[in-house]
Motif scaffolding. Structure first.
Motif, short mmCIF file in Angstrom:
data_model
loop_
_atom_site.label_atom_id
_atom_site.label_comp_id
_atom_site.label_asym_id
_atom_site.label_seq_id
_atom_site.Cartn_x
_atom_site.Cartn_y
_atom_site.Cartn_z
N UNK A 36 27.26 15.37 -19.99
CA UNK A 36 26.46 14.15 -20.09
C UNK A 36 26.69 13.22 -18.89
N UNK A 37 25.82 12.22 -18.78
CA UNK A 37 25.92 11.23 -17.72
C UNK A 37 25.39 9.90 -18.24
N UNK A 38 25.76 8.84 -17.57
CA UNK A 38 25.18 7.55 -17.92
C UNK A 38 23.67 7.65 -17.68
N UNK A 39 22.90 7.11 -18.58
CA UNK A 39 21.45 7.15 -18.46
C UNK A 39 20.99 6.52 -17.15
N UNK A 76 22.93 8.33 -26.54
CA UNK A 76 23.79 7.65 -27.52
C UNK A 76 24.58 6.56 -26.83
N UNK A 77 24.92 5.53 -27.58
CA UNK A 77 25.77 4.45 -27.06
C UNK A 77 27.22 4.90 -27.25
N UNK A 78 27.95 5.02 -26.13
CA UNK A 78 29.33 5.52 -26.19
C UNK A 78 30.24 4.69 -25.30
N UNK A 79 31.49 4.65 -25.67
CA UNK A 79 32.53 4.07 -24.81
C UNK A 79 33.11 5.19 -23.97
N UNK A 80 33.59 4.84 -22.76
CA UNK A 80 34.22 5.84 -21.89
C UNK A 80 35.33 5.19 -21.08
N UNK A 81 36.27 6.01 -20.65
CA UNK A 81 37.40 5.52 -19.88
C UNK A 81 37.05 5.57 -18.40
N UNK A 82 37.24 4.44 -17.73
CA UNK A 82 37.04 4.35 -16.28
C UNK A 82 38.38 3.99 -15.65
N UNK A 105 40.27 17.02 -27.35
CA UNK A 105 40.29 16.07 -26.25
C UNK A 105 39.71 14.74 -26.70
N UNK A 106 40.18 13.66 -26.09
CA UNK A 106 39.67 12.33 -26.38
C UNK A 106 38.24 12.19 -25.85
N UNK A 107 37.32 11.74 -26.71
CA UNK A 107 35.93 11.61 -26.27
C UNK A 107 35.79 10.59 -25.15
N UNK A 108 36.47 9.46 -25.26
CA UNK A 108 36.33 8.44 -24.22
C UNK A 108 36.88 8.94 -22.88
N UNK A 109 37.98 9.66 -22.90
CA UNK A 109 38.55 10.21 -21.67
C UNK A 109 37.67 11.29 -21.07
#
Length: 131
Positions: A36-39, A76-82, A105-109
């Protein structure tokens, strides 16, 4: 090739993206699309690709709608680790044939890594000279 010319620009883009014809982005099944990627990043790639091949891009809402209706994309609206901590929620687009999260695995990571890889490849694509 004639059929391709009659397709709308989002469909032409997805076809090129899945075939690996967008420089730096691997083909579907090779091993997987860089998704996936940011829209917003996917739309940025689409606009840069349209400019490179000489076709008019659609607005972001129309592009997103075409991806969902014609190509099975989901957003989908998701949180991610930057690098600066957790971001989001942000719109993340998934296309069929994209990478899948490994079990445990952690989804945000994991999303953070996928977004970084896509962004790096997008930056390289936008920086390459016209072929």
């Amino acid at each position: 090739e004639l059929i391709e010319l009659s397709m709308d620009s989002p469909s032409q883009f997805v076809l090129a993206f899945e075939r690996g014809d967008v420089a730096g982005f691997p083909a579907k099944g090779q091993p997987a699309l860089l998704m996936p990627a940011l829209s917003s990043d996917l739309y940025d790639l689409y606009c840069a690709w349209c400019s490179r091949v000489g076709i008019r891009s659609l607005s972001q809402p129309r592009f997103a709608n075409a991806l969902m209706r014609k190509h099975g994309a989901t957003t989908q609206r998701k949180r991610y680790t930057a690098s600066v901590g957790t971001k989001g929620p942000a719109a993340v687009t998934y296309l069929p044939g994209g990478a899948e999260m490994p079990p445990g695995e952690s989804e945000t990571g994991w999303l953070g890594e996928r977004i970084d890889v896509f962004r790096g490849t997008l930056k390289d694509f936008k920086g390459t000279a016209f072929a």
